[in-house]
Design a protein around this motif. Sequence first.
Motif, PDB file in Angstrom:
ATOM      1  N   SER A   1       0.992  -1.130  -0.025  1.00 47.67           N
ATOM      2  CA  SER A   1       0.141  -0.053   0.004  1.00 47.67           C
ATOM      3  C   SER A   1       0.755   1.382   0.098  1.00 47.67           C
ATOM      4  O   SER A   1       1.675   1.369   1.431  1.00 47.67           O
ATOM      5  CB  SER A   1      -1.010   0.245   1.249  1.00 47.67           C
ATOM      6  OG  SER A   1      -1.288   1.200   1.219  1.00 47.67           O
ATOM      7  N   ARG A   2       0.774   1.687  -0.949  1.00 55.95           N
ATOM      8  CA  ARG A   2       1.636   3.489  -1.481  1.00 55.95           C
ATOM      9  C   ARG A   2       1.291   4.064   0.138  1.00 55.95           C
ATOM     10  O   ARG A   2       1.647   5.024   0.349  1.00 55.95           O
ATOM     11  CB  ARG A   2       1.920   3.716  -2.317  1.00 55.95           C
ATOM     12  CG  ARG A   2       2.321   5.071  -2.601  1.00 55.95           C
ATOM     13  CD  ARG A   2       2.109   5.774  -3.999  1.00 55.95           C
ATOM     14  NE  ARG A   2       1.032   6.321  -4.118  1.00 55.95           N
ATOM     15  CZ  ARG A   2       0.397   7.190  -5.236  1.00 55.95           C
ATOM     16  NH1 ARG A   2       1.424   7.490  -6.350  1.00 55.95           N
ATOM     17  NH2 ARG A   2      -0.641   7.594  -5.154  1.00 55.95           N
ATOM     18  N   ASN A   3      -0.081   4.680  -0.092  1.00 57.23           N
ATOM     19  CA  ASN A   3      -1.022   5.314   1.234  1.00 57.23           C
ATOM     20  C   ASN A   3       0.179   4.670   2.054  1.00 57.23           C
ATOM     21  O   ASN A   3       0.342   5.946   3.059  1.00 57.23           O
ATOM     22  CB  ASN A   3      -2.731   4.658   0.646  1.00 57.23           C
ATOM     23  CG  ASN A   3      -3.165   5.694  -0.394  1.00 57.23           C
ATOM     24  OD1 ASN A   3      -2.538   6.593  -0.693  1.00 57.23           O
ATOM     25  ND2 ASN A   3      -4.023   5.033  -1.338  1.00 57.23           N
TER      26      ASN A   3
ATOM     27  N   LEU B   1       3.463   6.157   2.388  1.00 60.54           N
ATOM     28  CA  LEU B   1       3.214   7.392   2.328  1.00 60.54           C
ATOM     29  C   LEU B   1       2.832   8.235   3.607  1.00 60.54           C
ATOM     30  O   LEU B   1       3.005   9.122   4.267  1.00 60.54           O
ATOM     31  CB  LEU B   1       2.681   7.995   1.223  1.00 60.54           C
ATOM     32  CG  LEU B   1       3.461   7.928  -0.252  1.00 60.54           C
ATOM     33  CD1 LEU B   1       2.326   8.537  -1.055  1.00 60.54           C
ATOM     34  CD2 LEU B   1       4.641   8.543  -0.215  1.00 60.54           C
ATOM     35  N   THR B   2       1.866   7.967   4.713  1.00 53.60           N
ATOM     36  CA  THR B   2       1.334   8.247   5.698  1.00 53.60           C
ATOM     37  C   THR B   2       2.209   7.719   6.645  1.00 53.60           C
ATOM     38  O   THR B   2       2.353   8.920   7.683  1.00 53.60           O
ATOM     39  CB  THR B   2       0.485   7.922   5.999  1.00 53.60           C
ATOM     40  OG1 THR B   2      -0.923   8.044   4.756  1.00 53.60           O
ATOM     41  CG2 THR B   2      -0.511   8.109   7.135  1.00 53.60           C
TER      42      THR B   2
ATOM     43  N   LYS C   1      -7.397  13.213   5.738  1.00 49.37           N
ATOM     44  CA  LYS C   1      -6.393  14.075   4.796  1.00 49.37           C
ATOM     45  C   LYS C   1      -6.148  15.388   4.953  1.00 49.37           C
ATOM     46  O   LYS C   1      -4.667  15.981   5.114  1.00 49.37           O
ATOM     47  CB  LYS C   1      -5.895  13.695   4.054  1.00 49.37           C
ATOM     48  CG  LYS C   1      -4.708  13.772   2.605  1.00 49.37           C
ATOM     49  CD  LYS C   1      -5.232  14.033   0.770  1.00 49.37           C
ATOM     50  CE  LYS C   1      -3.931  14.249  -0.237  1.00 49.37           C
ATOM     51  NZ  LYS C   1      -4.341  14.230  -1.638  1.00 49.37           N
TER      52      LYS C   1
ATOM     53  N   PHE D   1      -7.048   2.435   6.376  1.00 53.74           N
ATOM     54  CA  PHE D   1      -6.504   1.677   4.955  1.00 53.74           C
ATOM     55  C   PHE D   1      -5.971   0.072   5.240  1.00 53.74           C
ATOM     56  O   PHE D   1      -6.106  -0.641   3.724  1.00 53.74           O
ATOM     57  CB  PHE D   1      -4.612   2.347   3.830  1.00 53.74           C
ATOM     58  CG  PHE D   1      -5.045   3.516   4.030  1.00 53.74           C
ATOM     59  CD1 PHE D   1      -6.074   3.411   3.317  1.00 53.74           C
ATOM     60  CD2 PHE D   1      -4.006   4.802   4.058  1.00 53.74           C
ATOM     61  CE1 PHE D   1      -6.186   5.181   2.578  1.00 53.74           C
ATOM     62  CE2 PHE D   1      -4.313   5.755   3.721  1.00 53.74           C
ATOM     63  CZ  PHE D   1      -5.561   6.293   2.923  1.00 53.74           C
TER      64      PHE D   1
ATOM     65  N   MET E   1       2.414  13.401   2.050  1.00 50.50           N
ATOM     66  CA  MET E   1       1.572  13.422   1.729  1.00 50.50           C
ATOM     67  C   MET E   1       0.076  13.991   1.023  1.00 50.50           C
ATOM     68  O   MET E   1      -0.885  13.770   0.478  1.00 50.50           O
ATOM     69  CB  MET E   1       0.098  13.868   3.403  1.00 50.50           C
ATOM     70  CG  MET E   1       0.659  13.551   4.881  1.00 50.50           C
ATOM     71  SD  MET E   1       0.037  12.037   4.724  1.00 50.50           S
ATOM     72  CE  MET E   1      -2.011  11.861   4.152  1.00 50.50           C
TER      73      MET E   1
ATOM     74  N   VAL F   1      -0.968  11.440  -1.549  1.00 52.06           N
ATOM     75  CA  VAL F   1      -2.068   9.747  -0.520  1.00 52.06           C
ATOM     76  C   VAL F   1      -3.641   9.973  -1.590  1.00 52.06           C
ATOM     77  O   VAL F   1      -4.258  11.114  -1.303  1.00 52.06           O
ATOM     78  CB  VAL F   1      -2.076  10.099   0.794  1.00 52.06           C
ATOM     79  CG1 VAL F   1      -2.874   8.857   1.186  1.00 52.06           C
ATOM     80  CG2 VAL F   1      -0.642   9.819   1.569  1.00 52.06           C
ATOM     81  N   ASP F   2      -4.185   8.885  -1.793  1.00 48.14           N
ATOM     82  CA  ASP F   2      -5.294   8.633  -2.141  1.00 48.14           C
ATOM     83  C   ASP F   2      -6.292   8.235  -1.384  1.00 48.14           C
ATOM     84  O   ASP F   2      -6.065   7.152  -0.097  1.00 48.14           O
ATOM     85  CB  ASP F   2      -5.643   7.916  -3.421  1.00 48.14           C
ATOM     86  CG  ASP F   2      -7.073   7.653  -3.683  1.00 48.14           C
ATOM     87  OD1 ASP F   2      -7.842   8.313  -3.135  1.00 48.14           O
ATOM     88  OD2 ASP F   2      -7.591   6.304  -4.183  1.00 48.14           O
ATOM     89  N   SER F   3      -6.803   9.283   0.044  1.00 47.30           N
ATOM     90  CA  SER F   3      -7.699   9.083   1.390  1.00 47.30           C
ATOM     91  C   SER F   3      -9.146   8.472   1.122  1.00 47.30           C
ATOM     92  O   SER F   3      -9.688   7.793   1.649  1.00 47.30           O
ATOM     93  CB  SER F   3      -7.912  10.198   2.197  1.00 47.30           C
ATOM     94  OG  SER F   3      -8.384  11.597   1.231  1.00 47.30           O
TER      95      SER F   3
END
Length: 379
Positions: free
Chosen positions: A195-197, A200-201, A262, A313, A369, A372-374
């Motif tokens: 998970s890239r999200n 990054l978070t 986000k 996520f 951030m 990021v796809d919230s």
Amino acid sequence: AMMVSCFVFTFFVRFTWPPLIPVVVPILGMKMTQAGAYMSAFYLGYVITQIPAGILADRFGVRLILALSLIVEGISTFGMGYITTYDSGFALRVVTGLGAGAVYAACARSLMEWFPARERGTAFGIMLGAPSAGIVLSSVIVPPLNTAIGWAGAFKAVGIATIVLGIIIFLLVRSSETTKSGGSMFGGFAVMFRSRNIILTALAGFCLMWVELGTATWAIAHVKKLGHSLGAAGSVMMFYGIGGLISPPISGYLSDRIGHRKWILIISLLIIAPITVVFGYQKDFTMLCAMGFLFGFCSYLANPHLTILISEFAGKQWAATANGASNVIFQIASMVGPLIMGWSIDKTGNFSTVWWVMAAGPLLAVLLMLPVDSESTNN
């Protein structure tokens, strides 16, 4: 209530040391770099148990893990009252961190179990006021304990209280049997690292922790160096802690009502950077208290949203594993930050550069951030 209590005492234990830095350092003949290393030692232990504790909490529930965590923290903090050398204190702080490392992931898992998505901002916001509550407790309670029973007695008293809480947690905490994960114990890692999200978070959390833990470690010593008493320095951090205590519930509740977690996080990060520098240049006690409150309030607005986003996520099944692994990334900042900042103080003889170094963290977090796809969460 039990999760909040666990989290408060974990921060109370870790921040028992900063108010005692001006007292213990001359007694043991330590340098400021070594004083900072005691905070780094805590986080060395802290990161080791994050991932194993997250895996076990997802697999078996949170009650036993939390109880053992607090008891280990309490015993090692009690032992700090007997240190006579830098090395013995360093080892005990590592052990304290090992105990504390289990708390964050287990608490996040518990809230994911018991609260629906529409209420999580408020629930996580209340729990994530705990870091500031711990700072308030340590700033308010530890200096008077030092005055009344000495620095060794202060460590012992905090240790005993933590052990008692661990026993209470064992008796009272419950888990939802229906949401324990099945399948492979390590399935959460696939979710985490694909998970890239989440990644990054988690990196943004590193940057936020850089400024929060840097402030909590060095602000009291900074205020005392300005010529104020240890009690006055504790009062400044009390205001900082109060600001940080009330802002996460407000921020979390707001996000439940309007969404956009986000963007609330990003706006918070943009505000933190300049306030960090402004606080560092205050000298008057009244202004230190006022800016300390504002600094704490703005710094901790961001906290609930990091944990909620990572939890969602990953989904309920792997919330503890994902938060444990992410918190390892967060706490690398806590390991290296106090040491680097202490080194800069030793080299320059003052605190002026520290605040600029801290302020760089939240600015970098904003950049992390933005991609990021919230919306891609698993509630």
